[in-house]
Design an enzyme around this catalytic site. Structure first.
Site, mmCIF file in Angstrom:
data_model
loop_
_atom_site.group_PDB
_atom_site.id
_atom_site.type_symbol
_atom_site.label_atom_id
_atom_site.label_comp_id
_atom_site.label_asym_id
_atom_site.label_seq_id
_atom_site.Cartn_x
_atom_site.Cartn_y
_atom_site.Cartn_z
ATOM 1 N N ASP A 22 38.875 33.771 50.267
ATOM 2 C CA ASP A 22 38.406 34.445 49.076
ATOM 3 C C ASP A 22 37.310 35.415 49.530
ATOM 4 O OD1 ASP A 22 38.062 33.250 45.670
ATOM 5 O OD2 ASP A 22 37.904 35.254 46.509
HETATM 6 C C1 GLC Z 1 37.280 36.948 43.624
HETATM 7 C C2 GLC Z 1 38.080 35.759 43.123
HETATM 8 C C3 GLC Z 1 39.523 35.776 43.546
HETATM 9 C C4 GLC Z 1 40.005 37.207 43.642
HETATM 10 C C5 GLC Z 1 39.242 37.855 44.782
HETATM 11 C C6 GLC Z 1 39.604 39.338 44.933
HETATM 12 O O1 GLC Z 1 35.992 36.571 43.984
HETATM 13 O O2 GLC Z 1 37.568 34.469 43.421
HETATM 14 O O3 GLC Z 1 40.272 35.016 42.585
HETATM 15 O O4 GLC Z 1 41.396 37.254 43.898
HETATM 16 O O5 GLC Z 1 37.840 37.719 44.662
HETATM 17 O O6 GLC Z 1 39.134 40.039 43.831
#
Ligand code: GLC
Length: 714
Positions: free
Chosen positions: A266
């Protein structure tokens, strides 16, 4: 396993191995690095300087045929080995044509409709050069203080698993590489919805039994449907950050689930291992992530910075890098981006097309859940309505969170939808969500006085649910309650429509309204869909998939709880629960009203015993005993009365949503396999244990009317 033929997969892997052999170490770390954009001097920059070095493999949130084609062209010209870029985005409930939020969609109890939505989203996103979405989010959520409950499919493992499978198939199609499809990403691995106190990013601690029986199955369902990628979560799982957790990313994901795609972190979850206190520095966080089995680092240069040093120091071998890289290059090959990295800009003409709008509207009419109705619904076209509230003429908040590429002028507002449907109404805003002014209130009161019935649309702004939106107060904002109270003094019947991302507490309105409908956040076609529904052109067919509590102090509240040794029966002093409130939900999982009534009867089992590899046919007669056609959702629940690890008081094991005309009756049939009763015992073995079971076919999880018993025998 990836949804591609073994022959195609084998050929792609062999080709990927050859490509990898020709890469420099810098190019390898680049393929494991995903970038966003950077803004300086009011210009968007795409890290183009990485092209000459080949140290960029994918982007997130960069989309649009023009920009993706330009970047692919630059990459092809400047990148030494011409590995095409993979563009990803958070296409969570639509790309341009926005669909109801995932939690709203789950309330439809129609996974096939969610699949259709994913197909539309994939077509629009792939037209914009996006070939990978960070969706579906399949985190089981039992605590609406956690704002991200809006992004998933509710509290139940069985239902969430059905949506997980359907949405993956909608995004990826029958085989990876099909036109107009994108790679799916199962997130967030794993247990994110169990963060302590409903506090986003906070610790998650649970038994492996709970992990295997509650949180893991929706991921398994998506991976079995062929999901190509998985995202590791931010939080610690039993003390170890998910992104550096070998047990999760190797033993569980690769070993138990046989996942053969790749894992992306993430945003920031690699370097946050230092912040967690799991490693001392970013070098070590890179090392732990790669050792645990991560492939791509989201958002940044950290792998580019550390992989050469990790290999020089012998902390990571180049074979480990090649292993992390293989599924990434293999999937780029399967997507076909080597042969054709470009998209036809004309493809973007499908954005908001009639077909896509119709699909969004069709899903939106399935999601709202009618909690109360003393007779004001369906609307009476001969009456005049006062349409009041900050969401009535709103184009943005009704789209919900994670509508990143929205174009809000395309939203059909509630006001526009009512006008399109020819409903006779006057409108007053009444409130600005979180604050009021006397004139707005006065206008709303005047509007109510001059109409037969009031329709109040209250609730959350889209930014009040979603990521980093954990809240303790789960109620309509005070300013809107003030509006409600002033309008209620007029004395007309009130239809209350609640628009929110998460379940919020509506108890205080229960006896002050004639009807209450949870309308969630329904997307681009909100107004048209709502008008269809309130006029009765489509029956109210939504059923809750996340329990609505009476009070935040009860949380977490969910239907499939344990019996305990002192169940809360309100009979003796020394029993579980609270001395000042019930442990039950105000509105329970599976609950919702239709415009008509149904009678469930004649529950029969094909047998009252089955062997551990057997099955039982369960039948139930359902009759529409009302005056108009409508939907009911027949829900099959079981309870394992005695087990080596105690089992919940109820578990959903089947459902069927059916439409019956007035007076029509039908026999619904479920096949209950003994394997559906499996759980993990104290040795973490997945077992079916002999013993007695209760079974219900019910209208919701609190409905015990039709009950039967059966046994599993050796
Ligand atoms: C965010 C979220 C994730 C998302 C990623 C890209 O922090 O936790 O669900 O896909 O970053 O935006």
């Amino acid at each position: 396993m990836l949804n591609v033929t073994p022959e195609k997969l084998d050929a792609a892997v062999k080709r990927a191995e050859e490509i990898i052999k020709g890469l420099t170490l810098a190019e390898k770390s680049g393929q494991l690095s995903q970038f966003g954009t950077s803004i300086y001097n009011d210009e968007v920059h795409y890290f183009e300087d990485h092209y000459e070095k080949g140290t960029i493999g994918s982007y997130l949130t960069v989309g649009g045929a023009e920009v993706t084609n330009r970047l692919q062209k630059e990459c092809k010209e400047k990148f030494p080995t011409h590995i095409p870029i993979l563009f990803a985005d958070d296409v969570i409930h639509g790309y341009k044509t926005i669909f109801p939020t995932p939690l709203a969609q789950s309330a439809s109890w129609e996974p096939e409709a969610a699949k259709k939505g994913a197909e539309v989203a994939a077509k629009e996103a792939s037209s914009a050069g996006i070939r990978w979405t960070f969706s579906p989010m399949v985190d089981i959520a039992r605590d609406p203080r956690w704002g991200r409950i809006v992004e998933g499919y509710g509290e139940d493992t069985y239902l969430c698993s059905k949506f997980s499978e359907a949405v993956v198939k909608g995004y990826q199609g029958e085989e990876i590489g099909e036109k107009d499809k994108v790679l799916a990403c199962m997130k967030h691995f794993i247990g994110y919805g169990a963060c302590v106190g409903g506090r986003d990013y906070d610790a998650v601690d649970m038994s492996l039994n709970t992990l295997y029986d509650v949180y893991l199955p929706p991921f398994k369902a998506g991976i079995d449907a062929g999901a190509a990628t998985v995202m590791s979560a931010f939080h610690t799982f039993n003390g170890v950050p998910c992104t550096g957790n070998k047990f999760l990313l190797k033993d569980l994901l690769r070993g138990m689930l046989k996942f053969d795609g790749f894992v992306i972190s993430d945003a920031g979850s690699v370097w946050e291992m230092k912040t967690h206190g799991f490693v001392e520095n970013l070098y070590d966080s890179s090392k732990e992530a790669l050792k645990a089995g991560l492939s791509i680092l989201m958002a940044g240069d950290q792998f580019n910075d550390h992989i050469p040093e990790l290999i020089k120091n012998g902390d990571i071998t180049e074979e480990q890098i090649d292993k992390a890289l293989l599924p990434v290059i293999t999937l780029k090959i399967l997507l076909g981006v080597f042969e054709d990295p470009f998209v036809d800009p004309k493809g973007e003409e499908c954005f908001f097309c009639d077909e896509h709008r119709a699909a969004s509207r069709e899903m939106a009419v399935k999601c709202p859940v009618m909690l109360e109705n003393k007779g004001s619904l369906p609307l009476d076209i001969s009456k005049k309505y006062a349409l009041i509230g900050p969401l009535v003429d709103d184009k943005e908040n009704v789209l919900g969170p994670w509508a990143l590429k929205k174009e809000i002028e395309t939203t059909v507002t509630i006001k526009e939808g009512f006008k399109n449907a020819g409903i006779n109404f006057s409108y007053a805003k009444g409130s600005d969500f979180l604050e009021n002014n006397e004139q707005d209130i006065a206008d709303a009161v005047e509007c109510a006085k001059n109409c037969d019935t009031v329709i109040l649309v209250l609730g959350e702004k889209e930014e009040m649910s979603g990521e980093a939106k954990s809240r303790v107060h789960l109620r309509i904002p005070d300013a809107q309650i003030e509006l409600f109270n002033k309008v209620a003094e007029v004395g007309k019947p009130i239809i209350l429509l609640i628009s929110a991302g998460r379940p919020i507490i509506v108890e205080e309105f229960k006896d002050r309204c004639d009807s209450i409908v949870y309308i969630w956040q329904l997307g681009t076609e909100t107004g048209n869909a709502l008008a269809d529904l309130l006029l009765g052109k489509h029956d109210m067919s939504g059923r809750l998939t996340a329990s609505v509590p009476y009070h935040e102090g009860q949380l977490p509240v969910y239907y499939n709880k344990n019996h305990t040794g002192r169940p809360a029966l309100g009979k003796v002093w020394y029993e579980t629960g609270y001395k000042d409130m019930t442990t039950d939900a105000a509105y329970t999982f599976g609950y919702g009203l239709s415009y008509t009534e149904f009678e469930y009867s004649d529950l029969t089992l094909s047998a009252t015993e089955m062997k551990k590899d057997g099955s039982i046919e369960v039948c139930c007669k359902i009759k529409n005993v009302g005056k108009r056609g409508g939907y009911t959702v027949a829900q099959l629940y079981i309870r394992d009365l005695v087990a080596s690890c105690v089992r919940p008081i109820k578990e959903l094991k089947g459902f069927e949503k059916l439409y019956l005309e007035a007076g029509q009756e039908r026999v619904v049939k479920f096949t209950l396999n003994a394997d559906d009763l499996a759980f993990h015992n104290q040795k973490l073995e997945r077992v079916v244990e002999p013993g007695k079971f209760n079974l219900w076919v019910a209208k919701d999880s609190a409905d015990n009317t039709l009950k039967a018993e059966f046994s599993v025998v050796e």
